[in-house]
Design an enzyme around this catalytic site. Structure first.
Site, PDB file in Angstrom:
ATOM      1  N   SER A 285       0.865  -1.189   0.000  1.00 47.54           N
ATOM      2  CA  SER A 285       0.000   0.000   0.000  1.00 47.54           C
ATOM      3  C   SER A 285       0.891   1.225   0.000  1.00 47.54           C
ATOM      4  CB  SER A 285      -0.864   0.019   1.256  1.00 47.54           C
ATOM      5  OG  SER A 285      -0.116   0.489   2.360  1.00 47.54           O
ATOM      6  N   ASP A 286       0.321   2.394  -0.284  1.00 50.29           N
ATOM      7  CA  ASP A 286       1.121   3.587  -0.038  1.00 50.29           C
ATOM      8  C   ASP A 286       1.010   3.907   1.453  1.00 50.29           C
ATOM      9  OD1 ASP A 286       2.815   5.703  -0.281  1.00 50.29           O
ATOM     10  OD2 ASP A 286       1.751   6.700  -1.904  1.00 50.29           O
ATOM     11  N   TRP A 287       1.773   4.834   1.892  1.00 50.13           N
ATOM     12  CA  TRP A 287       1.906   5.160   3.317  1.00 50.13           C
ATOM     13  C   TRP A 287       0.521   5.415   3.947  1.00 50.13           C
ATOM     14  CZ3 TRP A 287       6.628   6.692   6.109  1.00 50.13           C
ATOM     15  CH2 TRP A 287       6.369   7.159   7.401  1.00 50.13           C
TER      16      TRP A 287
END
Ligand code: BGC
Length: 744
Positions: A285-287
């Site tokens: 996932s992104d942050w």
């Protein structure tokens, strides 16, 4: 058999065994992954899907600390980002090996345009159109980063964008899916080198999946509304190319696509990526993007977000802690099938095995190698080479450039002249010796100018302030000089993540400084430093020469001097359209005709235009001058009609008609005149770089096949439709040199 024959026979034998060796190794890894999975508890599996930011500079909002080290020791963490250094990565790996199953950690890092040696920002590199040099740049970054323990880089960023207000355009390759796809594949190859198993190969992470560059109004993290057709045809293309080049991982994005956050988006992750494209790596996932689905209003809470993300195909959770906190309960509640978790963990463990981390978890943390790479001259040379190729000459009236070395006094004016870290731009690291290593514009140019030239300096103003207190000194210095080089632009943190700007003019009073200096009547050369296309209409009219220098990295000053003094003849071409005004955004060359295209720049008679501005941009995609000039012949086609299985050759002669040897990027565009869905007025389908001595002519040949004519129709099938096509050849997307042919 003599030794030559023996070598030949052995080579044939080894080559023909190679695929079997590959297969056997794959089967062996599959077997080891399965055995390990069988031993794992559900909690240990979920631990592998969990990633935290480590102890270096955070690259997002840290939400909750907790005892990370304890989680490493107890197998609740599969990966850390923002961690570096031989000793530190070794210590953390030792802790991971204290866990029950001794599964090594993966260390990730945003090595976006260099690690120790910073290269030009990716958008600048794209301006070189030099695919080999771009691959080499990624290779150097991987060699440096891998030596200090980094296994995995969160790059390349391959988001297409039509919007220079979006600060993240600096990380990508610009607006074009064809050029973007070539660059995406080159960067993946560069990072992953000769393949996993080699300790200088780092896993690429292609990001941000997907359509993040189309954020509404250029505002970071914003929504994206677009047809699946456009998504596939423009925005997904570089991702597909990167996957085909063997990318190990992908990162999803913060935005929603048509109302579904990318992180919870089954269509892009399960159907397209893991289905159609058969991607066998893993998706991080992104942050915090799993948890952020609550803010989007797509998930009620972290529990639901975790369920939606795993169902949609997100394998690893960066920093949101929704997986570690909820997946076990979701399985117990019957809301998530454990097979989904097994699939995610299998993908993650496979990469750890392929990287050789189970055989030697410390193999990337190598102080000897780190020492060799730390101040490596060859790497600096490669960075300088990339930097000079990235510079774009936008204007050169009266052939002011290259600078003649007999100029007695050169004034350097502007807030970027002596700037140090700003040369590196966003997504670069600070090292304690930055000031000694980074070559400022002042240093590079003074060194090259030599002792016979007098160099004088005034800052004039700050990058982003309203004070004109320094103008008087700047004018005094300007008046003493024979020529003035002004270095102006954005500070290194004005483009990048969360750096959207509604106003993309030169910040502060810099444009007024340019006007004042130009009013002295002295010849003025502008160096414009930025992470995006800026607007500088007045400066561009008043200055005689303009070099767009972006942010060029550690060797910035040397590379700029190479170009200014003609040691390198500039060859960059814009990878993004430069608008005349923010009001034209989104602005891009491969737009559509509309039902009422204007007849010319001033036509406003019930046509698709502005009443206060031409439609054309300030500088078009593909544009860039040289110190020499190139003349194109009329293109010649090998035939005027082709069947599906055939090809057409397009030939054009290019002559260097100026006074310097130089490199030209010859570009090939098509226009499909009638389609079952409307087609862009131009689409790049090829380019070639030719180096021509002055006076030299070279014939350049392109081959068009049916694949170049394909597009996604309304049923999302990739098709080429019979009909007429225009073929354009030239040195930018504004070329009018064209011929037509028919696809039968
Ligand atoms: C960015 C990613 C980056 C990640 C880790 C996020 O905020 O969007 O591009 O890789 O942080 O630093």
């Amino acid at each position: 058999m003599n030794s030559k024959h023996l070598t030949f026979a052995l080579t044939v034998c080894i080559l023909s065994l190679a695929p079997f060796a590959g297969k056997a190794q794959k089967a062996n890894i599959e077997h080891r992954v399965d055995s390990l999975l069988n031993l794992m508890t559900l909690e240990e599996k979920i631990g592998q899907m969990n990633q935290y930011s480590g102890f270096w500079e955070a690259t997002g909002p840290i939400t909750e600390q907790g005892n990370k080290l304890e989680q490493v020791r107890t197998g609740q963490l599969g990966s850390l980002l923002n961690i570096t250094g031989v000793d530190h990565t070794r210590q953390l790996q030792e802790m991971a090996l204290q866990s029950r199953l001794k599964i090594p950690l993966l260390f990730g890092q945003d090595v976006v345009h260099g690690y120790r040696t910073i290269f030009p920002l990716p958008l600048a590199e794209a301006a070189s159109w030099d695919i080999e040099a771009i691959e080499r740049s990624a290779r150097v970054a991987a060699v440096e980063a891998s030596a200090v323990g980094v296994h995995w880089t969160f790059a390349p960023m391959v988001d297409i964008s039509h919007d220079p207000r979006w600060g993240r355009v600096m990380e990508g390759a610009g607006e074009d899916p064809y050029l973007g796809s070539l660059i995406a594949a080159a960067r993946v190859k560069g990072f992953q080198g000769k393949g996993f198993g080699n300790t200088d190969a780092v896993m690429a992470c292609v990001k941000h999946f997907a359509a993040y560059g189309a954020a509404e109004a250029g505002r970071d993290y914003n929504r994206v509304e677009m047809s699946r057709r456009e998504l596939n045809e423009i925005y997904l293309r570089p991702f597909k190319a990167a996957v085909e080049a063997g990318a190990a991982t992908l990162m999803n994005s913060f935005n929603d696509i048509n109302g579904i956050p990318a992180t919870g988006n089954k269509y892009i992750q399960r159907e397209v990526l893991k289905g159609e494209w058969k991607f066998d790596g893993f998706v991080v996932s992104d942050w915090g993007s799993i948890g952020e689905m609550v803010n989007h209003g797509f998930s009620k809470d972290c529990y639901q977000a975790a369920q939606q993300a795993i169902t949609a195909g997100s394998d690893m959770d960066m920093e949101s802690r929704c997986y570690i906190g909820n997946l076990a309960q979701l399985v117990k509640d019957g809301k998530v099938d454990e097979r989904l978790i097994n699939d995610a963990v299998r993908r993650i463990l496979t990469k750890k095995f392929e990287m050789g981390l189970f055989d030697d978890p410390y193999r990337y943390s190598d102080s000897e190698r780190a020492k060799q790479q730390w101040d490596n001259k060859a790497n600096l040379e490669a960075s300088r080479d990339m930097a000079k190729k990235s510079i774009v000459l936008l204007k050169n009236d009266n052939q002011l450039l290259p600078l003649d070395t007999k100029r007695k006094t050169i004034a350097m004016i502007g807030p970027m002249v002596k700037a140090v870290r700003d040369n590196l731009g966003f997504w670069s690291y600070s090292w304690p010796d930055d000031t000694a290593r980074i070559v400022t514009h002042w240093q590079g140019i003074s060194n090259r100018a030599g002792k016979n030239v007098k160099m004088v300096y005034a800052k004039g103003c700050d990058i982003n302030s309203t004070s004109k207190a320094g103008f008087a000194e700047a004018l005094r210095v300007a008046r003493q000089s024979d020529v003035i080089i002004m270095s102006i632009g954005e500070a290194g943190n004005m483009s990048g993540e969360a750096k959207s700007r509604s106003n993309i003019h030169l910040p502060g009073v810099q444009e007024e400084l340019v006007e004042a200096v130009c009013a002295t009547g002295k010849p003025v050369i502008l160096l414009i430093n930025a992470g995006r296309p800026l607007i500088f209409n007045s400066a561009s009219e008043k200055a005689q020469a303009i070099l767009y220098t972006w942010w060029l990295g550690t060797e910035a000053g040397n590379a700029i001097a190479d170009v200014l003094f003609g040691d390198y003849n500039p060859s960059g071409k814009l990878p993004m359209t430069f608008p005349r005004s923010e009001g034209q955004i989104p602005v891009y060359y491969n737009h559509f005709s509309t039902g009422r295209p204007p007849k010319n720049e001033t036509d406003v008679n019930y046509v698709s235009s502005y009443i206060d501005l031409p439609n054309s941009p300030k500088y078009p995609f593909g544009y860039g001058l040289s110190y020499t000039t190139f003349k194109y012949s009329e293109p010649v086609l090998s035939k005027t009609a082709m069947n599906a299985g055939e090809t057409i050759a397009v030939k054009v002669s290019v002559t260097n008609t100026g006074n310097y040897d130089g490199k030209e990027t010859v570009q090939l565009y098509i226009h499909d005149l009638v389609g079952s869905v409307v087609r862009p007025v131009k689409q790049l389908i090829g380019f070639q770089q030719v180096f021509l001595k002055k006076g030299e002519t070279r014939e350049v040949t392109f081959t068009i096949s049916i694949n170049d004519l394909k597009f996604y129709n309304d049923d999302l099938n990739l098709v080429a439709e019979p009909g007429d096509f225009e073929v354009f050849v030239g040195g930018s997307s504004a070329t009018e040199l064209k011929k037509t042919f028919t696809l039968l």
